[in-house]
Enzyme design. Structure first.
Site, PDB file in Angstrom:
ATOM      1  N   ASP A   1       0.429   5.025   1.918  1.00 51.01           N
ATOM      2  CA  ASP A   1      -0.450   5.552   3.061  1.00 51.01           C
ATOM      3  C   ASP A   1      -1.464   6.654   2.635  1.00 51.01           C
ATOM      4  O   ASP A   1      -0.871   7.676   1.713  1.00 51.01           O
ATOM      5  CB  ASP A   1       0.640   6.067   4.082  1.00 51.01           C
ATOM      6  CG  ASP A   1       1.429   5.276   4.712  1.00 51.01           C
ATOM      7  OD1 ASP A   1       1.137   4.052   4.883  1.00 51.01           O
ATOM      8  OD2 ASP A   1       2.580   5.447   5.220  1.00 51.01           O
TER       9      ASP A   1
ATOM     10  N   HIS B   1       4.870   0.299   0.421  1.00 48.09           N
ATOM     11  CA  HIS B   1       5.503  -0.626   1.244  1.00 48.09           C
ATOM     12  C   HIS B   1       4.670  -1.628   1.935  1.00 48.09           C
ATOM     13  O   HIS B   1       3.455  -1.658   1.787  1.00 48.09           O
ATOM     14  CB  HIS B   1       6.061   0.482   2.258  1.00 48.09           C
ATOM     15  CG  HIS B   1       4.936   1.317   3.086  1.00 48.09           C
ATOM     16  ND1 HIS B   1       4.376   2.428   2.457  1.00 48.09           N
ATOM     17  CD2 HIS B   1       4.232   1.106   4.288  1.00 48.09           C
ATOM     18  CE1 HIS B   1       3.568   2.900   3.359  1.00 48.09           C
ATOM     19  NE2 HIS B   1       3.352   1.928   4.203  1.00 48.09           N
TER      20      HIS B   1
ATOM     21  N   HIS C   1       0.847  -1.103  -0.081  1.00 57.52           N
ATOM     22  CA  HIS C   1      -0.054   0.085  -0.162  1.00 57.52           C
ATOM     23  C   HIS C   1       0.816   1.142   0.018  1.00 57.52           C
ATOM     24  O   HIS C   1       2.117   1.257   0.246  1.00 57.52           O
ATOM     25  CB  HIS C   1      -1.093  -0.057   1.293  1.00 57.52           C
ATOM     26  CG  HIS C   1      -0.145   0.173   2.643  1.00 57.52           C
ATOM     27  ND1 HIS C   1       0.534  -0.884   3.158  1.00 57.52           N
ATOM     28  CD2 HIS C   1       0.209   1.318   3.146  1.00 57.52           C
ATOM     29  CE1 HIS C   1       1.170  -0.555   4.256  1.00 57.52           C
ATOM     30  NE2 HIS C   1       0.762   0.537   4.486  1.00 57.52           N
TER      31      HIS C   1
ATOM     32  N   ARG D   1       4.996   6.353  13.808  1.00 60.68           N
ATOM     33  CA  ARG D   1       5.046   6.960  12.565  1.00 60.68           C
ATOM     34  C   ARG D   1       4.311   8.264  12.528  1.00 60.68           C
ATOM     35  O   ARG D   1       3.094   8.465  13.041  1.00 60.68           O
ATOM     36  CB  ARG D   1       4.177   5.921  11.516  1.00 60.68           C
ATOM     37  CG  ARG D   1       4.107   6.389  10.071  1.00 60.68           C
ATOM     38  CD  ARG D   1       3.400   5.479   9.261  1.00 60.68           C
ATOM     39  NE  ARG D   1       2.070   5.928   9.170  1.00 60.68           N
ATOM     40  CZ  ARG D   1       1.183   5.232   8.342  1.00 60.68           C
ATOM     41  NH1 ARG D   1       1.171   4.058   7.946  1.00 60.68           N
ATOM     42  NH2 ARG D   1      -0.072   5.934   8.343  1.00 60.68           N
TER      43      ARG D   1
END
Ligand code: SIN
Length: 275
Positions: A97, A251, A95, A266
């Protein structure tokens, strides 16, 4: 600060630098390297939550992920966590983000707080390479298409609970309602390079096509984009940082450390509309 192009891969690693004291010139170097390669890494860092936020603020505007649990007292830091009891990992399918948002995130800064004794790597795939290696005819076909992206099938209540009975890492499933529409081929707003912009986790279908009609071509693109030549593997150590570009890479977190804990922080950076 020393820059090292990673062998057999498209990433770049920086060492001999402390990101808490990184100069503007060094930061520009990191930004340029990320623009060119899609992802950059720093090793052996020690960042408090405030320092993580300061670092992120120097790279862009922070955008809060509404589906991840956050660090206590820090609503703009998402926790990416796997406890020994969890069977699944967050982000285990390819995917990019926030592609389910009409203004998707431009970058993410993932910081390793705790890593398992082995495993727990992250794979990155280059969407520049995926685009560049398509045939001229296929590129032309894709240039005319837009795709629908959605958070529903990943973060809605049914998706979260059916996947893992121990699930306790996602929040706000009631907000997984909206869809976004993006070009299938984008021109990267900073590098000016073209990149493939569909991904297995969030892309539902081509705009104006049914899901059934879209599936074979999307599947072809996913196989193409995730072939070994376009993929690099990052092995985390405690204190590693990955700073990736969500318009130029995919990623995927690896789920290969059963019974162990992995904890990452994150921060995601706000992007711009894509065209
Ligand atoms: C993510 O998808 O942002 C998490 C990646 C990872 O934990 O390796």
């Amino acid at each position: 600060m020393r820059m090292r192009k990673l062998e057999h891969s498209f990433g770049v690693e920086f060492d001999q630098v402390d990101v808490n004291r990184i100069t503007d010139t060094e930061l520009d170097m990191a930004r340029e390297a990320q623009n060119e390669h899609g992802v950059v890494f720093f090793r052996d860092q020690k960042m408090s939550c405030d320092q993580h936020i300061n670092f992120a603020n120097r790279l862009g505007d922070i955008v809060i992920n509404r589906f991840f649990e956050t660090v206590d007292g820090y609503p703009n830091i998402a926790q990416v966590r796997k406890e020994p009891k969890h069977k699944t990992v967050v982000g285990s399918s390819w995917h990019t983000d926030h592609s389910y948002d009409q203004i998707p995130a431009k970058g993410s800064i993932l910081y390793a707080k705790e890593v398992p004794s082995s495993g727990g790597d992250t794979l990155f795939a280059s969407m520049y390479l995926a685009y560049d290696t398509l045939s001229p005819g296929f590129k032309e076909t894709l240039e005319g298409l837009t795709a629908i992206h959605s958070s529903r099938h990943t973060f809605s209540k049914s998706a979260v609970t059916s996947e893992d009975p121990n699930e306790d890492r996602y929040v706000n499933s009631h907000l997984a309602t909206q869809d976004a529409r993006h070009p299938v081929i984008i021109t990267h707003p900073d590098s000016g390079k073209k990149a493939l912009y569909v991904n297995p986790d969030f892309t539902v279908k081509f705009d104006g096509w049914t899901e059934e009609e879209s599936a074979p071509m999307l599947e072809y693109l996913y196989q193409h984009a995730s072939q070994a030549e376009f993929v690099m593997r990052f092995q985390w150590q405690k204190g590693s940082i990955a700073f990736w570009d969500n318009r130029a890479t995919w990623h995927q977190a690896q789920n290969d450390y059963p019974g162990e804990r992995r904890l990452m922080h994150r921060i995601t950076l706000e992007g711009a509309p894509l065209s």
